[in-house]
Design a protein around this motif. Sequence first.
Motif, PDB file in Angstrom:
ATOM      1  N   ILE A  36      -5.706  42.135  -1.552  1.00 42.63           N
ATOM      2  CA  ILE A  36      -5.438  41.443  -2.796  1.00 42.63           C
ATOM      3  C   ILE A  36      -3.991  41.640  -3.216  1.00 42.63           C
ATOM      4  O   ILE A  36      -3.329  42.558  -2.759  1.00 42.63           O
ATOM      5  N   PRO A  37      -3.466  40.792  -4.086  1.00 44.26           N
ATOM      6  CA  PRO A  37      -2.101  40.966  -4.553  1.00 44.26           C
ATOM      7  C   PRO A  37      -1.990  42.111  -5.556  1.00 44.26           C
ATOM      8  O   PRO A  37      -2.911  42.384  -6.300  1.00 44.26           O
ATOM      9  N   ALA A  38      -0.850  42.784  -5.532  1.00 45.17           N
ATOM     10  CA  ALA A  38      -0.625  43.865  -6.491  1.00 45.17           C
ATOM     11  C   ALA A  38      -0.284  43.283  -7.856  1.00 45.17           C
ATOM     12  O   ALA A  38       0.283  42.202  -7.967  1.00 45.17           O
ATOM     13  N   GLN A  39      -0.613  44.009  -8.897  1.00 47.55           N
ATOM     14  CA  GLN A  39      -0.311  43.582 -10.253  1.00 47.55           C
ATOM     15  C   GLN A  39       0.615  44.596 -10.916  1.00 47.55           C
ATOM     16  O   GLN A  39       0.619  45.777 -10.591  1.00 47.55           O
ATOM     17  N   THR A  40       1.414  44.124 -11.854  1.00 51.41           N
ATOM     18  CA  THR A  40       2.297  45.005 -12.608  1.00 51.41           C
ATOM     19  C   THR A  40       2.063  44.792 -14.094  1.00 51.41           C
ATOM     20  O   THR A  40       1.502  43.783 -14.505  1.00 51.41           O
ATOM     21  N   HIS A  41       2.507  45.741 -14.886  1.00 54.24           N
ATOM     22  CA  HIS A  41       2.395  45.644 -16.340  1.00 54.24           C
ATOM     23  C   HIS A  41       3.752  45.959 -16.936  1.00 54.24           C
ATOM     24  O   HIS A  41       4.454  46.848 -16.470  1.00 54.24           O
ATOM     25  N   SER A  42       4.126  45.221 -17.954  1.00 52.71           N
ATOM     26  CA  SER A  42       5.433  45.406 -18.561  1.00 52.71           C
ATOM     27  C   SER A  42       5.560  46.786 -19.195  1.00 52.71           C
ATOM     28  O   SER A  42       4.606  47.311 -19.767  1.00 52.71           O
ATOM     29  N   VAL A  43       6.752  47.354 -19.091  1.00 50.13           N
ATOM     30  CA  VAL A  43       7.034  48.660 -19.669  1.00 50.13           C
ATOM     31  C   VAL A  43       7.993  48.479 -20.832  1.00 50.13           C
ATOM     32  O   VAL A  43       9.015  47.826 -20.703  1.00 50.13           O
ATOM     33  N   GLN A  44       7.674  49.042 -21.970  1.00 51.47           N
ATOM     34  CA  GLN A  44       8.538  48.969 -23.137  1.00 51.47           C
ATOM     35  C   GLN A  44       8.942  50.378 -23.541  1.00 51.47           C
ATOM     36  O   GLN A  44       8.090  51.236 -23.780  1.00 51.47           O
ATOM     37  N   GLY A  45      10.245  50.625 -23.583  1.00 51.67           N
ATOM     38  CA  GLY A  45      10.729  51.958 -23.891  1.00 51.67           C
ATOM     39  C   GLY A  45      10.438  52.884 -22.730  1.00 51.67           C
ATOM     40  O   GLY A  45      10.002  52.480 -21.666  1.00 51.67           O
ATOM     41  N   LEU A  64      -7.187  32.736 -10.716  1.00 54.50           N
ATOM     42  CA  LEU A  64      -7.724  32.785  -9.355  1.00 54.50           C
ATOM     43  C   LEU A  64      -6.965  31.885  -8.376  1.00 54.50           C
ATOM     44  O   LEU A  64      -6.581  32.319  -7.286  1.00 54.50           O
ATOM     45  N   ASN A  65      -6.766  30.616  -8.743  1.00 48.85           N
ATOM     46  CA  ASN A  65      -5.937  29.722  -7.930  1.00 48.85           C
ATOM     47  C   ASN A  65      -6.374  29.700  -6.467  1.00 48.85           C
ATOM     48  O   ASN A  65      -5.594  29.979  -5.547  1.00 48.85           O
ATOM     49  N   ASN A  66      -7.631  29.359  -6.211  1.00 46.84           N
ATOM     50  CA  ASN A  66      -8.198  29.221  -4.863  1.00 46.84           C
ATOM     51  C   ASN A  66      -8.334  30.527  -4.094  1.00 46.84           C
ATOM     52  O   ASN A  66      -8.548  30.521  -2.883  1.00 46.84           O
ATOM     53  N   SER A  67      -8.172  31.663  -4.751  1.00 42.46           N
ATOM     54  CA  SER A  67      -8.431  32.944  -4.099  1.00 42.46           C
ATOM     55  C   SER A  67      -9.821  33.430  -4.493  1.00 42.46           C
ATOM     56  O   SER A  67     -10.420  32.945  -5.454  1.00 42.46           O
ATOM     57  N   LEU A  68     -10.319  34.392  -3.758  1.00 40.20           N
ATOM     58  CA  LEU A  68     -11.631  34.950  -4.067  1.00 40.20           C
ATOM     59  C   LEU A  68     -11.566  35.990  -5.165  1.00 40.20           C
ATOM     60  O   LEU A  68     -12.601  36.424  -5.660  1.00 40.20           O
ATOM     61  N   PHE A  69     -10.369  36.412  -5.532  1.00 37.72           N
ATOM     62  CA  PHE A  69     -10.287  37.524  -6.469  1.00 37.72           C
ATOM     63  C   PHE A  69      -8.960  37.509  -7.214  1.00 37.72           C
ATOM     64  O   PHE A  69      -7.971  36.947  -6.763  1.00 37.72           O
ATOM     65  N   TYR A  70      -8.971  38.124  -8.374  1.00 38.25           N
ATOM     66  CA  TYR A  70      -7.757  38.370  -9.148  1.00 38.25           C
ATOM     67  C   TYR A  70      -7.876  39.774  -9.711  1.00 38.25           C
ATOM     68  O   TYR A  70      -8.902  40.131 -10.299  1.00 38.25           O
ATOM     69  N   VAL A  71      -6.856  40.568  -9.499  1.00 29.98           N
ATOM     70  CA  VAL A  71      -6.861  41.935 -10.006  1.00 29.98           C
ATOM     71  C   VAL A  71      -5.877  42.026 -11.162  1.00 29.98           C
ATOM     72  O   VAL A  71      -4.668  41.886 -10.984  1.00 29.98           O
ATOM     73  N   LYS A  72      -6.400  42.260 -12.336  1.00 29.93           N
ATOM     74  CA  LYS A  72      -5.573  42.395 -13.525  1.00 29.93           C
ATOM     75  C   LYS A  72      -5.023  43.806 -13.640  1.00 29.93           C
ATOM     76  O   LYS A  72      -3.895  44.014 -14.091  1.00 29.93           O
ATOM     77  N   SER A  73      -5.821  44.790 -13.247  1.00 27.88           N
ATOM     78  CA  SER A  73      -5.410  46.189 -13.276  1.00 27.88           C
ATOM     79  C   SER A  73      -6.390  46.972 -12.409  1.00 27.88           C
ATOM     80  O   SER A  73      -7.313  46.406 -11.826  1.00 27.88           O
ATOM     81  N   ARG A  74      -6.215  48.282 -12.370  1.00 23.35           N
ATOM     82  CA  ARG A  74      -7.176  49.115 -11.638  1.00 23.35           C
ATOM     83  C   ARG A  74      -8.500  49.251 -12.399  1.00 23.35           C
ATOM     84  O   ARG A  74      -9.411  49.935 -11.930  1.00 23.35           O
ATOM     85  N   PHE A  75      -8.598  48.549 -13.541  1.00 26.21           N
ATOM     86  CA  PHE A  75      -9.799  48.648 -14.372  1.00 26.21           C
ATOM     87  C   PHE A  75     -10.369  47.286 -14.758  1.00 26.21           C
ATOM     88  O   PHE A  75     -11.323  47.223 -15.535  1.00 26.21           O
ATOM     89  N   ALA A  76      -9.809  46.218 -14.225  1.00 28.92           N
ATOM     90  CA  ALA A  76     -10.297  44.873 -14.541  1.00 28.92           C
ATOM     91  C   ALA A  76      -9.955  43.931 -13.403  1.00 28.92           C
ATOM     92  O   ALA A  76      -8.784  43.796 -13.036  1.00 28.92           O
ATOM     93  N   MET A  77     -10.973  43.292 -12.843  1.00 28.85           N
ATOM     94  CA  MET A  77     -10.773  42.342 -11.763  1.00 28.85           C
ATOM     95  C   MET A  77     -11.846  41.260 -11.852  1.00 28.85           C
ATOM     96  O   MET A  77     -12.820  41.384 -12.607  1.00 28.85           O
TER      97      MET A  77
END
Length: 409
Positions: A36-45, A64-77
């Motif tokens: 699956i593709p890696a996800q990032t989260h914005s860092v502030q400060g 999803l865009n024609n993929s079987l999965f989307y990983v939002k974070s290590r706690f939501a997919m």
Amino acid sequence: MTNLESSLKKQKVQAEPGRIAGPSAALLRDLGMAGIPAQTHSVQGATYPDPPRSITNKECQKKLNNSLFYVKSRFAMCGALQFLQVWGKNGRPVGESSFALMVRGTIPDARDRTVHFDYNFSNFSATGNTKTSGLIVNTEVTQKVLVSQAKKRESGLIPPKKSFNALRAVPNYTHNVIFDAGQGTKPDDLIIMAYVPYVSVKYPPEYVAGTNPGPQRVTFAGMNWDAASYLPNSRTADPKKRGGASFAYKVALPYSSTQGAPEKAVADHLKLAHTQPSKTKPPNPHKSVPGFDPDHPLHRLYRDKSRYRANRRTAVSACVKYWGKDYATSEPARPRECDEYPFASTYEGAAQSSKEPSAPKNNYSALPIPKAQNKAGGSILALFYDKNRILDGRDAKGQEIDAYLMAIK
């Protein structure tokens, strides 16, 4: 028929492999899964935000865009698949039907070891000569656990075998999985499981299936349960509730190189090491630092304190050699500290070749940077480890347990 079969093939499009971390990757490969593709989260400060622990159906559909999965974070997919049926009689198609299934996996509470899987059937349609009241839809889940003696607890319901019409009337189900602490492998009390939902359909006997490819995989997930002493929630009144759970994916830590970012000097250093390694010290014409692609990730180093110190000593020696003994107090931008990449807190740190003879020598970069910015980068890294439950990345045999990536914004 040609258009329908082409549409079915498109549903099987998958993202690049290699994003699943540790033993979960092997479990899922055994079941025919990719990555699956890696996800990032914005860092502030000089901080790192709490990773998201929820995901909506609408958000999943958009991502999803024609993929079987989307990983939002290590706690939501999430994952989804559209199922198409062609109904036949006397050797020719007479009708069509379709439905979709979305599965959302979440770990809502950092102090709760429960993983939730929400199933949502939708987009029901039928045209022509069909009998959807007799079309049986069966949902099954393969759950493969690496630690055979670990016993899971389940609640809720995997969607039961029902007709197309019955699922349209009752389309939502939730299945919960939990492993209590104290059942995993040492030293982190680690339990690993692959979770793979499949759906199959059975036509009424008076119809011939125009397309019936057998059980279709909807999505997949690899999960870790741990009670590592160096991660949050390691001490609780109830020992079974120690630690937490996460999806075993290689998320990326973003450092910002924008003007004013507290870790800008660290981000600039990492970008230089990644894109122009020939301009970094120590010299190495073959330098190629890891961490920026899923096949060469970083692995957290926690337990081996002597190796951590060796990483720091090696990096500081390079700063002294190339910038002088007074590098910390010399201009520009004093006071300075010796920044190194890969980090001292990784197995890929500056001393890797002295610990692993097969590793390339001088495959790191050391650079004096402003002290405050170096501290900011370190603070962000420490929070990233904690909030994503990043485990010590290798076992006693050197095999991958967990891994992560870097991104420069």
